[in-house]
Design an enzyme around this catalytic site. Structure first.
Site, PDB file in Angstrom:
ATOM      1  N   GLY A   1      -4.791  -0.190   3.772  1.00 32.71           N
ATOM      2  CA  GLY A   1      -4.371  -0.264   5.172  1.00 32.71           C
ATOM      3  C   GLY A   1      -4.295   1.081   5.798  1.00 32.71           C
ATOM      4  O   GLY A   1      -4.720   2.035   5.169  1.00 32.71           O
TER       5      GLY A   1
ATOM      6  N   GLY B   1      -8.040  -7.742  12.102  1.00 31.94           N
ATOM      7  CA  GLY B   1      -7.067  -6.841  12.723  1.00 31.94           C
ATOM      8  C   GLY B   1      -5.975  -7.546  13.496  1.00 31.94           C
ATOM      9  O   GLY B   1      -5.137  -6.907  14.124  1.00 31.94           O
TER      10      GLY B   1
ATOM     11  N   ASP C   1       2.115  -1.898  -1.930  1.00 31.87           N
ATOM     12  CA  ASP C   1       1.875  -1.494  -0.537  1.00 31.87           C
ATOM     13  C   ASP C   1       2.905  -2.129   0.396  1.00 31.87           C
ATOM     14  O   ASP C   1       2.971  -1.760   1.571  1.00 31.87           O
ATOM     15  CB  ASP C   1       0.462  -1.886  -0.092  1.00 31.87           C
TER      16      ASP C   1
ATOM     17  N   ASP D   1       7.305  -5.690   5.316  1.00 29.74           N
ATOM     18  CA  ASP D   1       6.104  -6.519   5.337  1.00 29.74           C
ATOM     19  C   ASP D   1       6.380  -7.956   4.916  1.00 29.74           C
ATOM     20  O   ASP D   1       6.360  -8.306   3.748  1.00 29.74           O
ATOM     21  CB  ASP D   1       5.001  -5.916   4.444  1.00 29.74           C
TER      22      ASP D   1
END
Ligand code: AMP
Ligand code: MG
Length: 487
Positions: free
Chosen positions: A90, A126, A252, A262
């Site tokens: 990312g 996206g 991540d 996230d």
């Protein structure tokens, strides 16, 4: 109180340069509109809550307008996904718009998720869809209200932009706030691409901005790693104590600040189930509820590996060894409080474990059990709760131990017990079915339910008049909802 054009920017991450992020402009959404905003999150930027209703608010956070001082950047990071290393991840659909500081001098990253393609989008478009943006918004603000460290959410902006997942949906953006968006995966990226200079620059950046007190220590990087270990242990202890299942604990998605980060197919437990898997693509249960504890340590080991250029392996191992004791201490402390105990005894751990086994076997609602336990004296509460259990003899034996333990704990009035317990045992949590109801209404253009649910969840410990329906166990349809992992 500030207007939108009065924010002050100081883009320290952007200044690290092109090795760390790439300049990308947000791609606007069609017909942007406010779905929901968080007054509490707006206050972090000193923003007047009234500005959320102005058209320019939806334009700014829907990708149409930008402050002249903003420097939108897609950050580069990699990470371990389900145990395997992915060399570049990312930001595939999020942009760090800039860093703003408030009147108290606190810096907040403004990160726009769903802002369009970046050089790191890989096969993705996206975009983020409305349902996942609403889920991230509600979860961030609900966790914060529960006292669980989390990134925050300023708003969700909806649109008419079509986005394809399993079916056609609508694009949305969520504006996320955090003191930093640096993940474990940032360190892994520079370690595995063998860029020691940039990695050292990143480490200095994190140390200076987020762990300045570690500078005073003989080994500042080691002190910083220890602090990261402790913060993660504390965060995961809180997840376990409140029944939060993250679902995608890839490195991540782990913040170097030890905040929940996230949100994907997360869930709060309804019935207590240690083996609960909220992510339907997690076939092996790597990120099941109880596995979150060892996975936290696994993730910290992955970070430790990336820090081997700065810290000796022995020192890293020793620091990693602190994880479980930290975790246990924080967890037990919280669970004692959830049980209304003010003192500590050796056997408390067993008292908690035995209760959870009984709850597991009988499918008892994890949140409501503790709330009801605090409604009454220990003796009366266990009598009332008894009917929820299948193994009555087992529960009776536990209840006797609990009553005796409470009696040894001290002499306090029912009012004191109730007040203390209700302050740590929420009545309202973000149950999947509640989120689902709010999302269904929002998808047909009615945002009132998302807003109401958000309001209720900002005061989870306080009984709110007329909000009884948000404190119910899920109906049958809401018990085993499959939350799509595509977001
Ligand atoms: P996640 O599993 O949501 O944490 O995403 C892992 C990585 O994939 C992140 O770096 C995201 O930016 C990226 N990603 C997720 N969804 C998309 C998408 N629709 N388009 C581009 N990148 C994405
Ligand atoms: Mg992610």
């Amino acid at each position: 109180m500030k207007a939108l054009d009065e924010l002050t920017f100081d883009n320290r991450f952007a200044r690290l340069g092109d090795a760390f992020s790439t300049h990308v402009l947000p791609e606007p959404l069609d017909e942007p509109r406010l779905v929901v905003a968080s007054k509490a999150a707006m206050a972090l930027l000193d923003l007047d809550p009234a500005v959320a209703k102005t058209p320019v608010f939806a334009e700014l956070f829907g990708g149409h307008k930008l402050w002249a001082e903003a420097e939108p950047r897609a950050m580069v990071y990699s990470g371990h996904q389900f145990g395997g290393y992915t060399p570049q991840l990312g930001d595939g659909r999020g942009l760090l718009l800039g860093e703003v500081y408030n009147d108290a001098g606190e810096h907040w990253d403004l990160h726009l998720k769903g802002a369009g393609m970046t050089p790191y989008s890989r096969m993705g478009d996206g975009r983020a869809v409305l349902r996942s943006s609403i889920r991230e918004f509600l979860a961030s603000e609900a966790l914060h209200a529960l006292g669980i460290p989390s990134s925050r959410a300023l708003c969700v902006i909806g649109s008419s932009t079509p986005v394809w997942r399993e079916k056609q949906e609508r694009g949305a953006m969520v504006l996320r706030l955090a003191h930093s968006h640096i993940r474990f995966g940032h360190f892994e990226y520079f370690y595995y691409t063998k860029k020691p200079e940039q990695q050292a620059e990143l480490a200095e950046h994190v140390l200076n901005l987020h762990y300045p007190e570690c500078r005073e220590q003989p080994e500042p990087y080691l002190a910083m790693f220890r602090e990261i270990v402790e913060r993660n242990a504390e965060m995961i202890a809180k997840w376990q104590a409140y029944g939060f299942c993250h679902g995608v604990m890839n490195t991540d998605n782990m913040s170097i600040l030890g905040i929940t980060f996230d949100f994907g197919p997360f869930a709060f437990l309804d019935d207590f189930d240690a083996h609960f898997i909220c992510n339907h693509s997690d076939h092996e249960g790597r990120y099941s509820f109880s596995n979150q504890v060892p996975i936290g340590q696994w993730n910290l080991s992955a970070l430790a590996q990336a820090l081997t250029p700065f810290i000796s392996v022995d020192a890293l191992k020793e620091a990693l060894g602190l994880y479980l004791p930290f975790y246990q201490a924080h967890y037990l402390d919280l669970m004692r409080r959830r049980l209304g105990l003010t003192s500590a005894e050796e056997d408390d751990q067993k008292l908690v474990e035995d209760l959870l086994k009984l709850m597991q076997n009988s499918g008892v609602d994890y949140t409501l059990f503790f709330r009801r336990l605090g409604d009454e004296s220990a003796a009366l509460a266990v009598t009332r709760l008894r009917d929820d259990f299948v193994d009555l003899a087992g529960f009776d034996a536990w209840a006797e131990r609990y009553k005796a333990r409470v009696a040894r704990d001290g002499d306090y009035t029912l009012e004191q017990r109730r007040e203390r317990m209700h302050a740590v045992n929420p009545l309202y949590i973000l149950r999947n079915y509640l989120a689902q109801n709010a999302i269904a209404a929002a998808e047909s253009g009615d945002y009132s339910e998302v807003r109401r649910l958000h309001e209720v969840l900002t005061r989870p410990f306080e009984e709110q008049a007329g909000m009884e329906q948000y404190a119910q166990r899920p109906p049958d349809w809401g018990k085993h909802l499959e939350i799509s992992c595509s977001s």
